[in-house]
Write an enzyme that holds these catalytic residues in place. Structure first.
Site, short mmCIF file in Angstrom:
data_model
loop_
_atom_site.label_atom_id
_atom_site.label_comp_id
_atom_site.label_asym_id
_atom_site.label_seq_id
_atom_site.Cartn_x
_atom_site.Cartn_y
_atom_site.Cartn_z
CG ASP A 55 4.39 -0.91 -7.60
OD1 ASP A 55 3.33 -0.41 -7.18
OD2 ASP A 55 5.40 -0.24 -7.90
CG HIS A 56 2.26 0.76 -10.87
ND1 HIS A 56 1.30 1.74 -10.98
CD2 HIS A 56 3.25 1.29 -10.09
CE1 HIS A 56 1.69 2.81 -10.30
NE2 HIS A 56 2.86 2.57 -9.74
CB THR B 239 13.48 6.56 -9.71
OG1 THR B 239 12.29 6.17 -10.39
CG2 THR B 239 14.48 7.09 -10.70
P1 13P Z 1 9.59 6.46 -8.04
O1 13P Z 1 10.26 5.63 -9.08
O2 13P Z 1 9.35 7.83 -8.54
O3 13P Z 1 10.28 6.41 -6.74
O4 13P Z 1 8.13 5.86 -7.81
C1 13P Z 1 7.98 4.61 -7.23
C2 13P Z 1 6.57 4.17 -7.26
O5 13P Z 1 5.65 4.93 -7.09
C3 13P Z 1 6.34 2.74 -7.45
O6 13P Z 1 4.99 2.39 -7.38
#
Ligand code: 13P
Length: 278
Positions: free
Chosen positions: A81-82, A228
């Site tokens: 992710d990211h 989160t």
């Molecule tokens: P939140 O932490 O706001 O749930 O976002 C998660 C997210 O988009 C991970 O790529």
């Protein structure tokens, strides 16, 4: 069969449900997601984000996801992710990850296209899927500006030029919200769904209210990212447990914590419509 890539989870651009992407940070979170996937008969994504890589290391985290997901029959993908640099993507693919997201949202359009295209090629060469992002989903700000939301014409050009399998779009959600209160621009989403040829991804879902999530799935979102909200569940469960049962065994506390997180993941799977799709 496990772990699989995102195309092997059964999601399509047209199917009226979305798969949950759940960020995991250690073995407790991985077990919670897999436990929920089994009890809901739902596909799921174990997502490895950069903060968790810093906390636990890329190899130990990916390896834990792979070995735990191999023990279950429901389809589970392991996804980066990211990632913001190609080296991390390369390392994760070498470790056998099944899917990667390159986040070029802070780059200029051409730079984002160029780097994402490379990531797509690298991923596809390994049989993995690739997600890109167009528009900006900010961290921790109260609202998203019009300029940060996804522009439909740019999104179509981006999807066509890069060849991404999944496209993250900005519709009003914000990363890192500890409770839900945000609405999305559903009419923008409808326009994007009409034009974008690949399934779309909602980031920052912890802050989005349930009705808006349901509408987003109706309007074309096919992957929903949650991070989160699950950390909040575990922290709040453990803080009350430690006060109420200070003498309990720590492993029992963690076991109960896993159940609490699994309960929250299951509720989200039902909300996303992915239950009984495995
Ligand atoms: P939140 O932490 O706001 O749930 O976002 C998660 C997210 O988009 C991970 O790529």
């Amino acid at each position: 069969m496990n772990p699989c890539n995102l195309n092997q989870l059964g999601i399509t651009r047209e199917a009226p449900w979305a798969v949950g992407h759940f960020n995991i940070h250690n073995q407790e979170f991985i077990r919670a997601v897999v436990q929920a996937a089994e009890s809901e008969r739902s596909p799921a994504i174990l997502a490895v984000g950069m903060m968790s890589v810093k906390y636990m290391g890329l190899q130990p985290l990916i390896s834990a996801c792979q070995s735990i997901s191999r023990e279950t029959e429901v389809p589970i993908a392991v996804h980066l992710d990211h990632a913001r640099d190609l080296d991390t993507v390369k390392q994760a693919l070498e470790l056998g990850i099944n899917s990667v997201m390159f986040d070029g949202s802070s780059l200029g359009f051409e730079d984002n296209v160029e780097k994402t295209t490379k990531v797509v090629q690298m991923a596809h060469d390994c049989g993995a899927t690739a997600e890109g992002e167009i528009g900006i989903v900010p961290h921790g700000t109260a609202s998203v500006s019009q300029a940060e939301m996804t522009d439909p014409a740019l999104a179509v050009e981006f999807a066509e030029r890069t060849g991404v399998d999944f496209l993250a779009v900005s519709l009003g959600s914000v990363h890192g919200m500890k409770s839900a209160g945000t609405s999305l621009d559903q009419s923008l989403l409808q326009r994007l769904h009409e034009q974008i040829p690949v399934p779309m991804v909602l980031h920052g879902a912890s802050g989005v209210i349930d009705d808006q999530i349901t509408m987003a799935v109706e309007n074309g979102i096919r992957k929903i990212n949650v991070n989160t909200g699950l950390k909040v569940v575990l922290k709040s469960y453990l803080s009350s447990r430690l006060i109420e049962q200070p003498e309990s065994d720590l492993l029992e506390d963690l076991e109960k914590g896993i159940e609490a997180v699994a309960g929250s993941v299951s509720a989200r799977m039902r909300l996303f419509g992915s239950s009984n799709r495995a």
